[in-house]
Each structure stands twice: as structure tokens, then as C-alpha cells.
Design a protein around this motif. Sequence first.
Motif, PDB file in Angstrom:
ATOM      1  N   VAL A 257       0.815  -1.219   0.000  1.00 43.73           N
ATOM      2  CA  VAL A 257       0.000   0.000   0.000  1.00 43.73           C
ATOM      3  C   VAL A 257       0.849   1.269   0.000  1.00 43.73           C
ATOM      4  N   ALA A 258       1.988   1.248   0.678  1.00 46.85           N
ATOM      5  CA  ALA A 258       2.768   2.466   0.945  1.00 46.85           C
ATOM      6  C   ALA A 258       3.048   3.321  -0.291  1.00 46.85           C
ATOM      7  N   PRO A 259       3.541   2.753  -1.413  1.00 44.04           N
ATOM      8  CA  PRO A 259       3.830   3.612  -2.568  1.00 44.04           C
ATOM      9  C   PRO A 259       2.591   4.310  -3.123  1.00 44.04           C
ATOM     10  N   ARG A 260       1.443   3.670  -3.013  1.00 42.17           N
ATOM     11  CA  ARG A 260       0.207   4.296  -3.500  1.00 42.17           C
ATOM     12  C   ARG A 260      -0.195   5.498  -2.658  1.00 42.17           C
ATOM     13  N   LEU A 261       0.305   5.543  -1.421  1.00 38.41           N
ATOM     14  CA  LEU A 261      -0.010   6.662  -0.535  1.00 38.41           C
ATOM     15  C   LEU A 261       1.130   7.669  -0.454  1.00 38.41           C
ATOM     16  N   GLY A 262       2.197   7.433  -1.217  1.00 37.68           N
ATOM     17  CA  GLY A 262       3.289   8.391  -1.283  1.00 37.68           C
ATOM     18  C   GLY A 262       4.373   8.207  -0.243  1.00 37.68           C
ATOM     19  N   TYR A 263       4.457   7.004   0.367  1.00 39.30           N
ATOM     20  CA  TYR A 263       5.471   6.746   1.389  1.00 39.30           C
ATOM     21  C   TYR A 263       6.452   5.687   0.912  1.00 39.30           C
ATOM     22  N   HIS A 264       7.642   5.692   1.535  1.00 42.49           N
ATOM     23  CA  HIS A 264       8.564   4.582   1.334  1.00 42.49           C
ATOM     24  C   HIS A 264       7.948   3.309   1.905  1.00 42.49           C
ATOM     25  N   LYS A 265       8.260   2.192   1.287  1.00 41.96           N
ATOM     26  CA  LYS A 265       7.900   0.927   1.903  1.00 41.96           C
ATOM     27  C   LYS A 265       8.694   0.775   3.197  1.00 41.96           C
ATOM     28  N   PRO A 266       8.060   0.379   4.301  1.00 39.86           N
ATOM     29  CA  PRO A 266       8.844   0.140   5.511  1.00 39.86           C
ATOM     30  C   PRO A 266       9.798  -1.022   5.306  1.00 39.86           C
ATOM     31  N   ALA A 267      10.986  -0.890   5.863  1.00 38.40           N
ATOM     32  CA  ALA A 267      11.962  -1.985   5.852  1.00 38.40           C
ATOM     33  C   ALA A 267      11.780  -2.813   7.115  1.00 38.40           C
ATOM     34  N   LEU A 268      12.121  -4.086   7.030  1.00 38.67           N
ATOM     35  CA  LEU A 268      11.994  -4.977   8.177  1.00 38.67           C
ATOM     36  C   LEU A 268      13.289  -5.732   8.411  1.00 38.67           C
ATOM     37  N   ILE A 269      13.565  -6.013   9.676  1.00 44.02           N
ATOM     38  CA  ILE A 269      14.610  -6.966  10.033  1.00 44.02           C
ATOM     39  C   ILE A 269      13.957  -7.922  11.017  1.00 44.02           C
ATOM     40  N   GLU A 270      13.970  -9.220  10.680  1.00 44.02           N
ATOM     41  CA  GLU A 270      13.054 -10.170  11.300  1.00 44.02           C
ATOM     42  C   GLU A 270      13.812 -11.291  12.013  1.00 44.02           C
ATOM     43  N   SER A 271      13.284 -11.678  13.166  1.00 41.83           N
ATOM     44  CA  SER A 271      13.942 -12.689  13.994  1.00 41.83           C
ATOM     45  C   SER A 271      13.238 -14.028  13.903  1.00 41.83           C
ATOM     46  N   SER A 272      13.991 -15.061  14.245  1.00 39.34           N
ATOM     47  CA  SER A 272      13.404 -16.370  14.483  1.00 39.34           C
ATOM     48  C   SER A 272      12.678 -16.330  15.831  1.00 39.34           C
ATOM     49  N   PHE A 273      12.013 -17.421  16.163  1.00 32.56           N
ATOM     50  CA  PHE A 273      11.243 -17.481  17.393  1.00 32.56           C
ATOM     51  C   PHE A 273      12.098 -18.009  18.532  1.00 32.56           C
ATOM     52  N   PHE A 274      11.871 -17.451  19.711  1.00 31.13           N
ATOM     53  CA  PHE A 274      12.526 -17.962  20.903  1.00 31.13           C
ATOM     54  C   PHE A 274      11.771 -19.215  21.312  1.00 31.13           C
ATOM     55  N   PRO A 275      12.424 -20.376  21.310  1.00 28.65           N
ATOM     56  CA  PRO A 275      11.669 -21.625  21.465  1.00 28.65           C
ATOM     57  C   PRO A 275      11.164 -21.849  22.878  1.00 28.65           C
ATOM     58  N   ALA A 276      10.101 -22.631  22.975  1.00 31.22           N
ATOM     59  CA  ALA A 276       9.600 -23.060  24.269  1.00 31.22           C
ATOM     60  C   ALA A 276      10.608 -23.983  24.934  1.00 31.22           C
ATOM     61  N   LEU A 277      10.520 -24.077  26.239  1.00 34.53           N
ATOM     62  CA  LEU A 277      11.430 -24.965  26.967  1.00 34.53           C
ATOM     63  C   LEU A 277      11.319 -26.407  26.479  1.00 34.53           C
ATOM     64  N   GLN A 278      10.121 -26.795  26.063  1.00 32.30           N
ATOM     65  CA  GLN A 278       9.901 -28.186  25.658  1.00 32.30           C
ATOM     66  C   GLN A 278      10.417 -28.509  24.269  1.00 32.30           C
ATOM     67  N   GLY A 279      10.807 -27.495  23.477  1.00 32.08           N
ATOM     68  CA  GLY A 279      11.349 -27.781  22.157  1.00 32.08           C
ATOM     69  C   GLY A 279      10.956 -26.760  21.126  1.00 32.08           C
ATOM     70  N   GLU A 280      11.397 -26.974  19.891  1.00 21.54           N
ATOM     71  CA  GLU A 280      11.285 -25.970  18.842  1.00 21.54           C
ATOM     72  C   GLU A 280      10.058 -26.130  17.945  1.00 21.54           C
TER      73      GLU A 280
END
Length: 405
Positions: A257-280
Motif C-alpha cells: 500500500v505504501a507507494p500508492r499513498l506516497g510513502y517509502h515501503k517500511p523496511a523490516l529486520i526479522e527474527s526467528s522465534f525464541f523456542p519453548a522450553l519443551q522444544g522448537e
Amino acid sequence: MEKAEVERKVEESVEEDDQVVNPWQVSAKDGGKIDYDKLIDKFGCQRLQQSLVDRVQRLTSRPPHVFLRRGVFFAHRDFEEILNAYERGEKFYLYTGRGPSSEALHLGHLVPFMFTKYLQDAFKVPLVIQLTDDEKCMWKNLSVEESQRLARENAKDIIACGFDISKTFIFSDFDYVGGAFYKNMVKVAKCVTYNKVVGIFGFTGEDHIGKVSFPPVQAVPSFPSSFPHLFSGKDDLRCLIPCAIDQDPYFRMTRDVAPRLGYHKPALIESSFFPALQGETGKMSASDPNSAIYVTDSAKDIKNKINKYAFSGGQDSIEKHRLYGANLEVDIPIKYLNFFLDDDAELEHITKEYGAGRMLTGEVKQRLIQVLTEMVERHRRARAAVTDEMVDAFMAVRPLPNMFD
């Protein structure tokens, strides 16, 4: 394939027989692990290459955060463009958030905030933190008042991470949505069809309309004009969003949507999940206290949880363990140390000795208990120092005159 084509390629969360990953559920089938390569392929993001990590170090003149060094943050969208702009002398702002559904945070909740603090300090940029108390009211069937109370309690844990008040604005949706923010919400809503939002988020006819209408609320903090008291006249300012990869569907929609509204696309830096104690098979769950280490846990709680529930890759006898060593691929204590043990040399030593069978599971768990106990105690002390007046100050709608200094 062109980047725009990749982003259009998939307009749904990953929901297949072997795993479910969306903003509200993360799980793998039959005890399996989350397949992050599949997520990257399905979501259309990119793996974070070592060259970008090295570039962060060069641009900031400080060592990369442990979460960067060890691949905890492993995927991105346009992070390279953020670095390009920064190198040209253009600033950006950070945006992250928290859905306040529980009284206290667990360690998985802290990961994005610990990393965001590093980014704020390293790049010397402002930050907005969204508390989606409206979302949790709708998804968790909480009252408005309880959602607001939890938002303030969670804000204390967030502030305890050490954010710079002169560069940070924390807001709750119930308090802040209106004015320019609401105008941007309406603009986004008009650009997203019902079919598209169903495709991206998997809504069904049984979901109430509040859920269907929520995505623009999480989208528009990506646009600087949503914060006129901070960024007036800076509509060209870029936004970087540190988050776990399950939040990607919201921002895939936003980037469309962003370019259609005149904004830069937001950039992302994404993490893996912190696993539960019982496993991944998934991530820590606030609904299962024995799956998680909480910032309110005592030293005794931490010791008991690690010893009793932390899934071990060690063998079932000392003799076998000495002979075959630990299976590091499934061992939760090693994975937790990968997140929170700062010393690279010590982690390498433990990994080598444990994998070879020269170190026992009990020894590894004991070191993890020490690391987590110290970390939780530091956080508890910091949180105890956060007053209601400090929360009010972080959430006050005010200019940040030194936000780019």
C-alpha cells in the motif's frame, strides 16, 4: 524474479500441513521444527547476509549485537536500502510493538526490545513503540479496561530495557488513535480489499469485523505522518521495523500500500522465534507458564524450570553421552545460550565440549541457569525503578527535539 513480483507472489500466511505461522499462531506438526527457509520462500523476504552484518559494524563503529552475530535476526526486507540511505546521511526511525495480553513478559517477548535498543543506540535514531491494547481486547476477549491496564504494565518492562526517553515515544492504540493516525488508517483501509485481507491473514466468516478492520492500525506507524508531533514535514522519512517473522503478513500488506499513498515501503529486520522450553515446535506461550521463563520468575523458579522442562539433546546415560555426545540440533539449553550468553569464545567451547560428550547436560543447564538468573535479576531491578510517572513521560505526546542527535 523482480522484488515486487516476489511480494505479490504469496498473499497468505504460511498455513500448511507441516507448520502454521501467522501473527496469532506459530506451530509445527508432530514435534517438528519451524522451517525458516520455507518461511523466507513463502513470505518473499530475504535472508540476512553476513555482508550486511559487517556493514552495520562499519557504519556504526560498534560490534554487531549478539542477535546479529548469531543469526537470531535472520531475514529482512529492504534493510540494505536503509543502510544505503543512512550512509548518504539520511536518517530513519524505528517502529516496533507489543500486544499486551499478559501481566509479565517472558524472555521471548524481550528479544525484539533488546535488539531495538541496540539499533536505537547504534544508529542514534528515534523510536515509536505501539501497544496494541485494542488488538488484544479483540483477540483475547479482554475488557477494554484490562487491556489498557496490561498495556501500562508491559510498558514498564519495555522501559526497563533502557530506551532513551529523549528519542522514544510509546503509545497505546486506545489512547492515541485519532487525527493524522486515523486518517492514514482510512487511507490504508481503502487500498486493501476484503478478499486480499482474507488471503493475507486467513480470516473466516466466523471472525468478527473488528479483526478484519485491525490490520491498518498496525500498518500506519510505518508512515511518519502518523506522528505529526514527531515528524512534521518529514513525510519522506524511512522506517525500519525490528520484529519476529510471524508479524511479516501485516507489513507485506503495508509495503503493498505504501507507494500508492506516497510513502517509502517500511523496511523490516526479522527474527526467528525464541523456542519453548519443551522444544522448537513453536514459540514460548504466555498461556503455558512452564513453556517459558518470565521476567518475574525467581532464581528458584528458573532453576526448576530449566532442570525439569528444558528439552535436552544429551544421551539417556552417561556412558552413551560420553560415546556419542549431545544432539545440539534439538538441545534447548544450547539454543538459549545462543541467545543470551554474550561471550562467543565460551559459547564455542561449551558447544564443542557438549557435542563431543565431554560436558554433561547438567553442566550446560547449570551455566544456563546462571546466565538467565543474572539477566532476569538485572531486568527486575530496572523494572522496579520504573514509576508510573516515567510511563506517563514516555507516553506523553510531545516533540523529541534531540531525536536525531
